[in-house]
Design a protein around this motif. Sequence first.
Motif, PDB file in Angstrom:
ATOM      1  N   ILE A 193      41.734  15.305  86.492  1.00 33.68           N
ATOM      2  CA  ILE A 193      41.748  14.264  87.522  1.00 33.68           C
ATOM      3  C   ILE A 193      41.864  12.880  86.900  1.00 33.68           C
ATOM      4  CG2 ILE A 193      40.286  13.116  89.249  1.00 33.68           C
ATOM      5  CD1 ILE A 193      39.259  15.924  89.999  1.00 33.68           C
ATOM      6  N   GLU A 194      41.071  12.613  85.865  1.00 33.69           N
ATOM      7  CA  GLU A 194      41.094  11.288  85.249  1.00 33.69           C
ATOM      8  C   GLU A 194      42.348  11.076  84.414  1.00 33.69           C
ATOM      9  OE1 GLU A 194      39.726   7.403  84.092  1.00 33.69           O
ATOM     10  OE2 GLU A 194      39.601   8.708  85.854  1.00 33.69           O
ATOM     11  N   PHE A 195      42.827  12.116  83.732  1.00 31.65           N
ATOM     12  CA  PHE A 195      44.076  11.978  82.975  1.00 31.65           C
ATOM     13  C   PHE A 195      45.223  11.660  83.921  1.00 31.65           C
ATOM     14  CE2 PHE A 195      47.912  13.256  80.805  1.00 31.65           C
ATOM     15  CZ  PHE A 195      47.689  12.929  79.470  1.00 31.65           C
ATOM     16  N   VAL A 300      35.791  17.436  92.061  1.00 32.91           N
ATOM     17  CA  VAL A 300      36.862  16.500  92.394  1.00 32.91           C
ATOM     18  C   VAL A 300      36.348  15.078  92.550  1.00 32.91           C
ATOM     19  CG1 VAL A 300      38.350  18.221  93.458  1.00 32.91           C
ATOM     20  CG2 VAL A 300      36.670  17.043  94.863  1.00 32.91           C
ATOM     21  N   ASP A 301      35.140  14.816  92.095  1.00 28.99           N
ATOM     22  CA  ASP A 301      34.544  13.492  92.216  1.00 28.99           C
ATOM     23  C   ASP A 301      35.165  12.559  91.183  1.00 28.99           C
ATOM     24  OD1 ASP A 301      32.942  11.217  92.055  1.00 28.99           O
ATOM     25  OD2 ASP A 301      31.094  12.304  92.467  1.00 28.99           O
ATOM     26  N   PRO A 302      35.969  11.567  91.608  1.00 28.37           N
ATOM     27  CA  PRO A 302      36.657  10.698  90.637  1.00 28.37           C
ATOM     28  C   PRO A 302      35.709   9.856  89.804  1.00 28.37           C
ATOM     29  CG  PRO A 302      36.930   9.860  92.871  1.00 28.37           C
ATOM     30  CD  PRO A 302      36.317  11.208  92.997  1.00 28.37           C
ATOM     31  N   GLU A 303      34.557   9.509  90.352  1.00 30.83           N
ATOM     32  CA  GLU A 303      33.617   8.712  89.572  1.00 30.83           C
ATOM     33  C   GLU A 303      32.978   9.550  88.466  1.00 30.83           C
ATOM     34  OE1 GLU A 303      33.440   5.456  89.779  1.00 30.83           O
ATOM     35  OE2 GLU A 303      35.029   5.721  91.280  1.00 30.83           O
ATOM     36  N   ALA A 305      34.482  12.041  87.103  1.00 30.89           N
ATOM     37  CA  ALA A 305      35.574  12.237  86.154  1.00 30.89           C
ATOM     38  C   ALA A 305      35.662  11.049  85.185  1.00 30.89           C
ATOM     39  CB  ALA A 305      36.891  12.412  86.904  1.00 30.89           C
ATOM     40  N   LYS A 306      35.518   9.843  85.707  1.00 30.05           N
ATOM     41  CA  LYS A 306      35.540   8.655  84.845  1.00 30.05           C
ATOM     42  C   LYS A 306      34.356   8.638  83.891  1.00 30.05           C
ATOM     43  CE  LYS A 306      37.851   5.751  88.292  1.00 30.05           C
ATOM     44  NZ  LYS A 306      37.703   4.593  89.223  1.00 30.05           N
ATOM     45  N   SER A 312      32.712  11.608  76.906  1.00 35.17           N
ATOM     46  CA  SER A 312      33.504  12.375  75.953  1.00 35.17           C
ATOM     47  C   SER A 312      33.987  11.482  74.816  1.00 35.17           C
ATOM     48  CB  SER A 312      34.691  13.034  76.659  1.00 35.17           C
ATOM     49  OG  SER A 312      34.260  13.940  77.666  1.00 35.17           O
ATOM     50  N   GLU A 313      34.426  10.277  75.139  1.00 39.32           N
ATOM     51  CA  GLU A 313      34.830   9.332  74.094  1.00 39.32           C
ATOM     52  C   GLU A 313      33.671   9.024  73.155  1.00 39.32           C
ATOM     53  OE1 GLU A 313      38.400   6.618  75.992  1.00 39.32           O
ATOM     54  OE2 GLU A 313      36.318   6.069  76.450  1.00 39.32           O
ATOM     55  N   GLU A 314      32.502   8.858  73.721  1.00 40.13           N
ATOM     56  CA  GLU A 314      31.317   8.571  72.899  1.00 40.13           C
ATOM     57  C   GLU A 314      30.987   9.745  71.988  1.00 40.13           C
ATOM     58  OE1 GLU A 314      28.424   7.682  75.839  1.00 40.13           O
ATOM     59  OE2 GLU A 314      29.190   5.647  76.233  1.00 40.13           O
ATOM     60  N   LEU A 315      31.113  10.962  72.505  1.00 43.06           N
ATOM     61  CA  LEU A 315      30.789  12.144  71.730  1.00 43.06           C
ATOM     62  C   LEU A 315      31.755  12.339  70.556  1.00 43.06           C
ATOM     63  CD1 LEU A 315      29.874  14.674  74.557  1.00 43.06           C
ATOM     64  CD2 LEU A 315      28.302  13.701  72.885  1.00 43.06           C
TER      65      LEU A 315
END
Length: 320
Positions: A193-195, A300-303, A305-306, A312-315
Amino acid sequence: MEHDEMAKFDEFSTAEDVLNAVNLAGKRVLVTGVSAGLGVETARVLASRGAHVIGTARNLDKAEKAIAPVLPDARDGGKIELIELDLASLTSVRACADALILDGRKFDVLINNVFGRTADGFETQFGTNHLGHFVLTNRIAPWISPGGRLVIVASAAHRFSDIDLDDLNYDHTPYDPFVSYGRSKTACILFGIEFDRRHRERGVRATSVHPGVIRTELSRHIDQSGIDKMLEDLNVERAATGKSPFRYKTIPEGAATSVWAGFVAEASKVGGRYCENCHVGDIIEGPRDAADEGLHVYAVDPERAKLLWKISEELVKERF
């Protein structure tokens, strides 16, 4: 890339059925996990329609043996090449991405196909199913051609559990393989969803798919006795409501929705969506047993997903 998206396919359709009238000559496709099952069938049918498939595998010797019988099926310039990738190691993921980038050729479609702790200290299913693909896909995202697609193989098993953004590694809660598998697949859907949100303006769309329950794929991650008990209980419930018994999909049937979403369906219809049985899945609000169709609303929650993207970036200690 788009063909007759109104063609009728269903849970019994195979990848061959879906691509029956499709010519993929000149298309370049990355397929992860081509050492067994769905990955091999997906690579085979794409190459048989003329696509140049780059297949990834942790064990290249195993993958070479697995694809050898299907190489003669390639037609119209289609071929399958292999590259090493261990999704449980971010060092391997980054090395693979660097090699693909150095090669310099664009991709038309990416199919993220692969279903303890990883080498980087993450819970195995979340680390492999989500974080490994998260890093690989984002690193090579600029090499997806405009009009291209990302297909993420998720699962109806997302219904086992929402993700727990406060305890992704089970540091504070008891480990359960069904819950872990479900969380990792929910993460896959949210990633899609976020991609899709981030890349659709340049014409690249992302979708997640449920391939169906394939015996060899599910039992790779969860003890077969546990699966058998779950399906026994499920069939009792289904019989009580007049439904037919649960049925495993074959591997050719399991590969169908991935290639449908990647090459046949209209991009605007599947972008940012979840697909199953060669159609876009409906969103469901309440409990639903694992054999029925539909996507739970928490996936499907876009928030969320963000937020998952940010965590994930932090990890992985990398920004995209």
